[in-house]
Write a protein that holds these residues in place. Structure first.
Motif, PDB file in Angstrom:
ATOM      1  N   GLY A   1       0.772  -1.241   0.000  1.00  0.00           N
ATOM      2  CA  GLY A   1       0.000   0.000   0.000  1.00  0.00           C
ATOM      3  C   GLY A   1       0.797   1.282   0.000  1.00  0.00           C
ATOM      4  N   GLY A   2       2.110   1.244   0.214  1.00  0.00           N
ATOM      5  CA  GLY A   2       2.899   2.455   0.171  1.00  0.00           C
ATOM      6  C   GLY A   2       2.665   3.428   1.308  1.00  0.00           C
ATOM      7  N   SER A   3       2.013   2.991   2.380  1.00  0.00           N
ATOM      8  CA  SER A   3       1.694   3.893   3.490  1.00  0.00           C
ATOM      9  C   SER A   3       2.315   3.417   4.792  1.00  0.00           C
ATOM     10  N   GLY A   4       3.334   2.591   4.696  1.00  0.00           N
ATOM     11  CA  GLY A   4       3.965   2.070   5.902  1.00  0.00           C
ATOM     12  C   GLY A   4       3.269   0.859   6.478  1.00  0.00           C
ATOM     13  N   ARG A   5       2.202   0.397   5.840  1.00  0.00           N
ATOM     14  CA  ARG A   5       1.485  -0.775   6.339  1.00  0.00           C
ATOM     15  C   ARG A   5       2.250  -2.054   5.982  1.00  0.00           C
ATOM     16  N   TRP A   6       2.130  -3.039   6.817  1.00  0.00           N
ATOM     17  CA  TRP A   6       2.764  -4.322   6.576  1.00  0.00           C
ATOM     18  C   TRP A   6       2.073  -5.370   7.439  1.00  0.00           C
ATOM     19  N   TYR A   7       2.372  -6.625   7.180  1.00  0.00           N
ATOM     20  CA  TYR A   7       1.887  -7.706   8.029  1.00  0.00           C
ATOM     21  C   TYR A   7       2.981  -8.749   8.142  1.00  0.00           C
ATOM     22  N   ALA A   8       3.017  -9.425   9.269  1.00  0.00           N
ATOM     23  CA  ALA A   8       3.925 -10.549   9.464  1.00  0.00           C
ATOM     24  C   ALA A   8       3.182 -11.837   9.125  1.00  0.00           C
ATOM     25  N   TYR A   9       3.943 -12.856   8.812  1.00  0.00           N
ATOM     26  CA  TYR A   9       3.344 -14.136   8.432  1.00  0.00           C
ATOM     27  C   TYR A   9       2.446 -14.689   9.533  1.00  0.00           C
ATOM     28  N   SER A  10       1.315 -15.213   9.125  1.00  0.00           N
ATOM     29  CA  SER A  10       0.438 -16.007   9.982  1.00  0.00           C
ATOM     30  C   SER A  10      -0.036 -17.199   9.171  1.00  0.00           C
ATOM     31  N   PRO A  11      -0.193 -18.373   9.803  1.00  0.00           N
ATOM     32  CA  PRO A  11      -0.779 -19.495   9.063  1.00  0.00           C
ATOM     33  C   PRO A  11      -2.164 -19.165   8.499  1.00  0.00           C
ATOM     34  N   LEU A  12      -2.829 -18.161   9.077  1.00  0.00           N
ATOM     35  CA  LEU A  12      -4.121 -17.752   8.529  1.00  0.00           C
ATOM     36  C   LEU A  12      -4.002 -17.216   7.108  1.00  0.00           C
ATOM     37  N   ASP A  13      -2.789 -16.858   6.688  1.00  0.00           N
ATOM     38  CA  ASP A  13      -2.602 -16.408   5.313  1.00  0.00           C
ATOM     39  C   ASP A  13      -3.040 -17.477   4.314  1.00  0.00           C
TER      40      ASP A  13
END
Length: 513
Positions: free
Chosen positions: A163-175
């Motif tokens: 998104g280019g806004s500093g957003r991120w996520y770490a891995y989860s098995p829910l992915d």
């Protein structure tokens, strides 16, 4: 098969079982199956950090035990009861347990993790590759920040930015079940069912073996019901899994003391510093050097950096750099170190006529742990002196609080806490035990469990997650949790009774009203 707990460990075991063709897996989770996004995907960075460090506003935060050692394992220490669990809060640090700590692990487990697994690459390398992080030792990775003699590299993190806004996520098995940005459901691994909003009261023991679990709707005082299964995996977090294990072991052997020793958490302390740099280069020039260039504190790009300390410190040094505005640099410097498993830290249950049993946590820092605290403070003092010299600051010695009763905890790095300070630091802080979400070592492999993750005293009962670590080491536990989850899934799928069952067999996990 029943998996108790829908967090990082339990979901990872489930998805690998499904990949191996096991089609009768039931995941029982005490929390709801809603709000399934990682906090850094769902919120802006400040709110995400606030949700992680100050969970009072998090509706999923609960504490199911009493602390006999408050403020340790009290306050912000607790569970995140929701499908996905702590995998929706972690910051992605993916580090293997150090060789000096693995010396106390079973040899077969160490071989699988570090040397070779199933005739191929070791588990650490395979999982790191899946997460997109460098599997090489820290010392061989590319230099990114030099502070005096401290050589730091980029922290290996299993994260994805969007998104280019500093957003991120770490891995989860829910992915593997929902889109990590939109939350939209996707077709997940087959053969896995979820029972959420359901508390597991106890492991059901029959003829000395695990035969299933007793459950009831979370928050209800009503009667429980029985779920029968051929095997049970405890993955409910260290303290809850230990409660269930203590109860099961006590039922199997009524003369056994209802307690398990060796509870650990990481020993974490650091300092925060905000520097106004009159020599600050133009922001447009930041980060334009080649990747191979050595960067000092003045011109390093924002991010998280790490180096391993020597065996005597039993710690990793992290330096997080932020540039909140032109001419301002913020440093969050911390050491994450090992607490050794010992009898003084334990989880005790009070047997009663019904489950769950009341659970008490006792935490004690043994002399070797106190030594780590002092050695960490020496390292922090060295780093502070180096930063002060680099920025032309007066390097007065760091002043630390009593580790057991700190004025500032890790929540000090919240914007509102930092903003309330009149000066720019350095401000020292420390984490109370139980607040790093790294607790473990009560169901140790090679001790409480055999090398196959099984309870010898209760056939059919298994465990996964940091509770099973023989020693924690200094590393964040998630990479090892994921590696051991994959290992356990293969062990369970290869069990003789499961091999004999046709692939089209009806699921064995059933719910009795």
């Amino acid at each position: 098969m029943v998996i108790v707990g829908g967090g990082l460990a339990g979901l990872e075991v489930a998805r690998h079982l499904a990949a191996l063709g096991v089609d009768d897996v039931l995941v029982v989770e005490a929390g709801p199956a809603r709000d399934l996004l990682h906090i850094n995907s769902a919120h802006d960075p400040d709110q995400a950090l606030r949700t992680f460090l100050d969970p009072t506003g998090d509706p999923h935060f609960q504490r199911s035990w009493t602390s006999a050692s408050a403020p340790h394992y009290a306050g912000s220490a607790g569970l995140r009861r929701r499908l996905g669990g702590r995998s929706l809060y972690w910051y992605g640090a993916a580090l293997p347990v150090e060789d000096w700590a693995l010396t106390d692990w079973p040899e077969s487990v160490v071989t699988d993790l570090r040397d070779s697994w199933q005739g191929g690459r070791p588990l650490y390398e395979r999982v790191a590759a899946d997460l997109g992080v460098d599997p090489a030792p820290l010392v061989s990775q590319q230099l990114a920040l030099q502070v005096g003699e401290f050589r730091l590299v980029r922290t290996p993190q299993a994260e994805t930015r969007f998104g280019g806004s500093g957003r991120w996520y770490a891995y989860s098995p829910l992915d593997h079940w929902r889109h990590p940005v939109t939350g939209a459901a996707i077709e997940g691994p087959p053969g896995i069912r979820f029972l959420c909003g359901t508390e597991v009261l106890s492991v059901d023991i029959g003829d000395g073996q695990a035969r299933g679990v007793q459950v009831r709707e979370a928050g209800s005082n009503g009667a429980g019901r029985r779920i029968t299964a051929d095997s049970v995996v405890l993955a409910a977090g260290t303290i809850e899994s230990t409660r269930l294990a203590v109860q099961a072991l006590q039922v199997a052997d009524p003369g056994r003391t209802p307690r398990l020793d060796g509870l650990t958490d990481h020993i974490v302390q650091g300092f925060f510093l905000r520097v106004r740099d009159s020599a600050d280069a133009d922001a447009a020039d930041r980060g334009t050097r080649g990747e191979g260039a050595s960067r000092g504190p003045r011109d390093v790009a924002p991010g998280s950096y790490i180096t391993a300390c020597d065996d005597g410190v039993r710690s990793n040094l992290f330096v997080t750099v932020e540039r909140p505005e032109p001419g301002v640099v913020q440093f969050d410097v911390r050491l994450t170190g090992e607490q050794l498993p010992a009898a003084g830290s334990h989880i005790t249950c009070e047997p009663s006529g019904e489950f769950p049993w009341r659970t008490t946590v006792t935490a004690e820092l043994a002399p070797p742990d106190r030594d780590v605290i002092e050695r960490q403070r020496t390292v922090l003092g060295e780093v502070w002196s180096l930063l002060a010299a680099d920025f032309g600051l007066a390097a007065e010695p760091l002043v630390f609080d009593d580790f057991d009763h700190p004025v500032r905890t890790n929540a000090f790095v919240l914007p509102e806490a930092i903003g309330a300070e009149a000066s720019e630091g350095p401000f020292t802080w420390s984490s109370l035990l139980g607040t790093e979400d790294h607790e473990g070592c009560t169901l140790r492999l090679g001790d409480v469990l055999d090398e196959h993750h099984a309870f010898a005293a209760v056939p059919g009962l298994y465990a996964c997650g940091p509770a099973t670590f023989a020693r924690m080491g200094a590393a964040n536990p998630s990479l090892t949790t994921l590696a051991l989850a994959r290992r356990l899934a293969h062990i369970l799928a290869a069990a003789p009774d499961r091999q004999a069952r046709p692939a089209t067999a009806t699921a064995t996990a059933t719910v009795d009203a």
